[in-house]
Enzyme design. Structure first.
Site, PDB file in Angstrom:
ATOM      1  N   ASP A 284      48.801  41.100  33.162  1.00  0.00           N
ATOM      2  CA  ASP A 284      48.074  40.655  34.341  1.00  0.00           C
ATOM      3  C   ASP A 284      46.837  41.513  34.530  1.00  0.00           C
ATOM      4  O   ASP A 284      46.527  42.353  33.687  1.00  0.00           O
ATOM      5  CB  ASP A 284      48.969  40.694  35.590  1.00  0.00           C
ATOM      6  CG  ASP A 284      49.565  42.082  35.820  1.00  0.00           C
ATOM      7  OD1 ASP A 284      48.848  43.075  35.618  1.00  0.00           O
ATOM      8  OD2 ASP A 284      50.752  42.165  36.196  1.00  0.00           O
TER       9      ASP A 284
ATOM     10  N   LYS B   2      45.674  35.845  38.095  1.00  0.00           N
ATOM     11  CA  LYS B   2      44.917  34.788  38.748  1.00  0.00           C
ATOM     12  C   LYS B   2      43.641  34.472  37.981  1.00  0.00           C
ATOM     13  O   LYS B   2      42.954  35.360  37.514  1.00  0.00           O
ATOM     14  CB  LYS B   2      44.563  35.213  40.178  1.00  0.00           C
ATOM     15  CG  LYS B   2      43.933  34.113  41.017  1.00  0.00           C
ATOM     16  CD  LYS B   2      43.727  34.589  42.443  1.00  0.00           C
ATOM     17  CE  LYS B   2      43.133  33.484  43.305  1.00  0.00           C
ATOM     18  NZ  LYS B   2      42.943  33.918  44.708  1.00  0.00           N
TER      19      LYS B   2
ATOM     20  N   MET C 128      49.091  48.204  48.012  1.00  0.00           N
ATOM     21  CA  MET C 128      48.564  46.839  48.195  1.00  0.00           C
ATOM     22  C   MET C 128      48.476  46.441  49.662  1.00  0.00           C
ATOM     23  O   MET C 128      48.823  45.329  50.034  1.00  0.00           O
ATOM     24  CB  MET C 128      49.440  45.841  47.436  1.00  0.00           C
ATOM     25  CG  MET C 128      49.587  46.144  45.958  1.00  0.00           C
ATOM     26  SD  MET C 128      50.835  45.132  45.123  1.00  0.00           S
ATOM     27  CE  MET C 128      52.354  45.791  45.838  1.00  0.00           C
TER      28      MET C 128
END
Length: 518
Positions: free
Chosen positions: A35, A57, A172
């Site tokens: 990722d 993404k 995060m």
């Protein structure tokens, strides 16, 4: 027979912060599933023919769901492949490794969990913040911040967490920084408690924002501070001003593209790393031995005349290495050059000869053919025999000048420079499009030519537009001339045609660009 899955922690971002075992696993993998938090440079370790699958993404789709990733690992392993699931940080800290490993075990698939250096500790360290300190914090908590407020309230017991440890690390949680600060103050943390947010820690984009629980939300909004980032809450944040080190390094914050052949790139790559920059290797050239019969015969005839030469001029490291390769293949040794004076262009070429037991004569002037001729012009005499072991792209200037002076010149193309294999690099294109490559280094004319060709082969019809605004750094006037003729704007040229001189030029460029932003 089912394959095996390695669940590997890639570390916080700097490729060198992966473990040795993680490094080895990537080299073994048939498939790498990764990722955006995994360093693109780590993908360069993949063995030839290995497949890479991005599960983060993309502009045209959202991040692959965790259930889909779990099943993907199972399906790949059931095909008999060795699979590496490459995760940012440590896979056991908010990495959902338990879900992946659970499904693998359910299907009887062998797996290993390879720990990584968690960003919870390493990212603050790169910002000069130790998460514990004898006088300030003897314990720490690592807490997820990547949830909506109602989910945070369900997963976090604020009344217990707030004062449970000296340092609080939120992962995060940039988008929720206001709510996090509010809850910590509400449950007993003083509003003037120091807070630091470190974005993209250990990478070229590393950025640190410091405040207090009372004002950090406003500072985040004012700076448009974006994730991903690690949030540190506690008195240890005050150590930053005296302990910060990464930002003080000469090339900090610069991602520099290295286009040299892989076999020769290491010295430049290592120096960039030593000085705090982030190298991105994209070798665009490789050298190969000639395969056509006329050239092979030309080499054989040139080597048959070794005892006749009065001079041998080596103009590159490749010329040295291929000379000794052909020497060995033809059953000869260097004693055949008993008559010749051996000269080298540049310290790197001289050093390569030294590894073969030859102390070559060096020129003091420019490290190119013009300097070589200038340095030995008084000793060159008409009628002497000169051997030029070179590559197929070498300039004709030197042999022409030598012949004009009445010398007998034997040229031999000992190697050919070609476009490197497997130059498709989607990660590089993404970085170039995002203007995340800050400088491109060219160490020869061939790297310029083949770099632009590699971009065209990757589907970039107008490479010059893609490179607009990127700093172009070159070694020597010939490389600079080639770059200019190709339409590139050369930003600067190293004073000498050496890697160390190029590095110094890069440091000067970084220093001047930093001053301009102050």
């Amino acid at each position: 027979m089912a394959g095996k899955v390695y669940l590997v922690g890639a570390g916080p971002g700097d490729a060198r912060l992966i473990t040795v075992k993680g490094w080895e696993c990537i080299q073994l993998g048939d498939v790498i599933v990764y990722d955006r938090l995994a360093s693109p440079r780590l993908l360069g370790l993949m063995k030839p023919g290995a497949q890479k699958i991005y599960v983060g993404k993309l502009p045209d789709r959202h991040t692959m769901k965790q259930e889909e990733i779990n099943q993907l690992l199972v399906d790949l392993a059931l095909e008999g492949k060795t699979v590496v699931r490459l995760k940012g940080g440590d896979p056991t800290i908010f990495g959902r490794v338990g879900e992946e490993a659970g499904l693998l075990r359910k299907h009887g698939i062998s797996y290993e969990i390879i720990p990584g250096i968690t960003s919870a500790i390493s990212v603050p360290a790169y910002a000069g913040i130790p998460v514990t300190h004898r006088d300030m914090a003897s314990s720490l908590s690592i807490i997820t911040g990547h949830e909506s407020p109602d989910k945070l309230d369900k997963s976090i017991h604020w009344d217990k967490v707030t004062n449970a440890t000296g340092t609080l690390i939120f992962m995060m949680g940039v988008a929720k920084i206001g709510y996090i600060s509010e809850q910590l103050i509400k449950h007993g943390k003083p509003s003037d408690t120091p807070v630091a947010l470190i974005r993209w820690g250990t990478r070229a984009e590393q950025d640190t924002l410091v405040g207090t629980l009372a004002d950090i939300e406003a500072k985040v909004k004012a700076a448009n501070f974006q994730p991903p980032a690690v949030i540190v809450v506690g008195e240890v944040v005050n150590q930053r001003e005296q302990l910060k080190w990464a930002e003080d390094m000469p090339l900090f914050g610069k991602r520099i593209l290295v286009t040299r052949a892989r076999a020769q790139a290491s010295s430049l790559v290592h120096r960039i790393e030593e000085l705090g920059g982030e190298p991105y290797e994209f070798p665009v050239i490789q050298t190969v031995a000639p395969s056509d019969e006329p050239t092979k015969q030309e080499i054989k005839e040139a080597f048959a005349r070794l005892p006749e030469y009065d001079w041998v001029f080596f103009t590159s490291v490749n010329g040295v290495e291929y000379f000794f390769t052909h020497l060995k293949e033809q059953g000869k040794d260097v004693r055949a050059l008993f008559k010749a004076r051996i000269a080298a262009v540049g310290p790197a070429t001289a050093a390569a000869l030294r590894t073969h037991g030859i102390a070559a004569e060096q020129i003091e002037g420019p490290f190119q053919a013009e300097g070589l001729l200038e340095g030995f012009e008084q000793d060159l005499q008409a009628g002497q025999n000169v051997f030029l072991p070179r590559g197929d792209l070498a300039r004709s200037w030197l042999p022409e000048k030598l012949r004009e002076m009445g010398l007998h010149v034997t040229e031999a193309d000992l190697y050919q420079t070609v476009l490197a294999a497997n130059t498709q690099d989607d990660e590089l294109l993404k970085l170039l499009e995002e203007r995340a490559i800050h400088a491109i280094t060219f160490t020869s004319s061939s790297t310029v030519t083949f770099f632009l060709e590699a971009l065209r082969q990757m589907g970039i019809h107008d490479p010059l537009s893609l490179l607009e605004g990127v700093t172009i750094a070159v070694i020597g006037p010939l490389t600079g001339e080639t770059a200019t003729q190709a339409g590139l704007t050369v930003s600067f040229m190293s004073e000498k045609a050496t890697i160390e001189s190029l590095i110094q030029s890069l440091c000067d460029w970084k220093r001047s660009s930093t001053l301009m932003t102050l």
